[in-house]
Design a protein around this motif. Sequence first.
Motif, PDB file in Angstrom:
ATOM      1  N   ARG A  45       0.830  -1.209   0.000  1.00 36.74           N
ATOM      2  CA  ARG A  45       0.000   0.000   0.000  1.00 36.74           C
ATOM      3  C   ARG A  45       0.861   1.254   0.000  1.00 36.74           C
ATOM      4  O   ARG A  45       0.556   2.246  -0.681  1.00 36.74           O
ATOM      5  N   TRP A  50      -1.979   2.801  -2.644  1.00 39.51           N
ATOM      6  CA  TRP A  50      -3.337   2.269  -2.653  1.00 39.51           C
ATOM      7  C   TRP A  50      -3.998   2.435  -1.293  1.00 39.51           C
ATOM      8  O   TRP A  50      -3.343   2.468  -0.256  1.00 39.51           O
ATOM      9  N   ASP A  56      -8.433  -0.752  -2.558  1.00 38.40           N
ATOM     10  CA  ASP A  56      -8.040  -0.496  -3.948  1.00 38.40           C
ATOM     11  C   ASP A  56      -7.326  -1.677  -4.603  1.00 38.40           C
ATOM     12  O   ASP A  56      -6.896  -1.565  -5.755  1.00 38.40           O
ATOM     13  N   TYR A  57      -7.193  -2.771  -3.933  1.00 40.00           N
ATOM     14  CA  TYR A  57      -6.433  -3.878  -4.498  1.00 40.00           C
ATOM     15  C   TYR A  57      -6.977  -5.188  -3.942  1.00 40.00           C
ATOM     16  O   TYR A  57      -7.710  -5.218  -2.943  1.00 40.00           O
ATOM     17  N   TRP A  58      -6.586  -6.289  -4.621  1.00 40.80           N
ATOM     18  CA  TRP A  58      -6.947  -7.630  -4.135  1.00 40.80           C
ATOM     19  C   TRP A  58      -5.684  -8.353  -3.710  1.00 40.80           C
ATOM     20  O   TRP A  58      -4.650  -8.272  -4.374  1.00 40.80           O
TER      21      TRP A  58
END
Length: 556
Positions: free
Chosen positions: A134, A139, A143-145
């Motif tokens: 991050r 992010w 905002d992300y996986w």
Amino acid sequence: MSDQATHSAAGAAPARLAPKGLATVALLTAAVCLLPMVAVLLASFGGGFDTVQHLMQTVLPRYMGNTLALVLLVSAGTFMVGVGAAWLVTMTRFPGVRVFEIALVLPLAFPAYVLAYAYTSILDHPGIVQSTLRAVMGWGPRDYWFPEIRSLGGAALMLVLVLYPYVYLLARASFLQQSGTTFLAARALGSSVWGAFFKVSLPLARPAIAAGVLLTVMETIADFGTVAYFGVQTFATGIYTSWFSLGDRTGAAQLALCLLAFALLLAMLERAQRGRAKYHDPSRGGKGSNPPVHLSGVRAGLAMVLCGVPVLLGALLPIVVLVVMGLASKQDLTSARYLGFATNSLTLAAIAAVLTLGAAIAVGFYNRIQPGRLARGAAYVARLGYAVPGGVIAVGLMVPFAAFDNQLDAWMRATFDVSTGLLITGSIWLLIAAYMVRFLAAALGAYEGGQALVHVNMDAASRSLGKGPMATLRRVHLPILTPSLLTAVLIVFVDVMKELPATLIMRPFNYDTLAVQAYRLASDERLDGAAVPSLVIVAVGVLPVILICRQVGRSR
């Protein structure tokens, strides 16, 4: 040497009647090993079928699905890692191969739940990996996986990392014992190295590999700490939840029966595979006669990576993470509280190891000097414990002894107006009995492996000098078997230190061990604190791994 070979060797001498004391101890040991299975069977039907119907409509499909999925994932993972690593270190030569063939055994020192604590610390959302990701990418939290470590897949990965050495050791031994004639014939007929591996070496090693995979499956269905911490609902967690959270003894017994049936089926498959493990006879061509392939360049680098990744992920990285976590926790291992946990663990492990070894000697020696249906049956029942999960053994012992304690207490109240409470159920002796049932097979295997070295003529010579069976055991067998006996004690000692489900269910009130303390702290999300007792467990677990590594080094 196989069990059959041992029996035939022992049978070459005239059979002698075993002393009554020895026969009594051996048969009593077998009865104690059989008791949990019989008790689970009886208790599961004691409350009728209403609970079964409720379980089938609610949690049973989920328990069954998750358990089977975990078994399939761990089987596939341990097969690929164990067989691949065994083939590389046995049949190829690359830089560091001698180090890797020993280092690949190191993950055996780790309980799977300890790896779960370490990897959760670094891979969970607040962990260093996602925090760094991050910070570098800018992010936000959504905002992300990122793969979820606390999942069925995460539990399978932890189990693969600590269980693949079972497959690795058996596959490596099989590859070393194979004749080189068939392999060279396949190469002469145009097969590549990998083609000869898949067409010749792998089929010849199938019985040993299958036995290793079945061992990992039995350990998988017995696992509680990893799946409980990751929130994966399996039969093992269901038994604990039914017993403690819901107070449903019948439901716990019925779930235990389902798991017991699956475990015993696996035990029969494992013994059948062991019985067919004669395809790799070392007398046909000589041990290690397959010519090694020397790797260089990219192929050597790839082999180093493939062998190094399991060692890195299964041993080196977890140790570093646990040490950092333990230092951050600022907990004092020399405090009275932690010394109490360590004392409890060491006391249970020491007593259980000594008693289990004594039971193994009684069963093994009884089977040697008076071979017959009764002795073989006692030895067979004594070996079943390794296939029975700790939670099943705990339920199987708690149910009959709790009923006995309650009946005794009621009678004492009615007759003498005195309450006896829980004399057996709340004691450490019942917990030690559970350890003995669970780990007797390991001690018996080590004892019988050493006993195969004691030739039957030694028994005959002792008998001709007027020595009875017990004197022969004391003066002839035990001195020769000292290394095997020490190995058996050490294996049981370490297994008891790591054991969790039976300890959680059966331990006396306010009698916690290092494994229980680690589980409790991790359940409260105090992972830094859980690292401290986990490190002690791993440090003790390294001892038998060192013995295994020495044996691996001698078999080069």
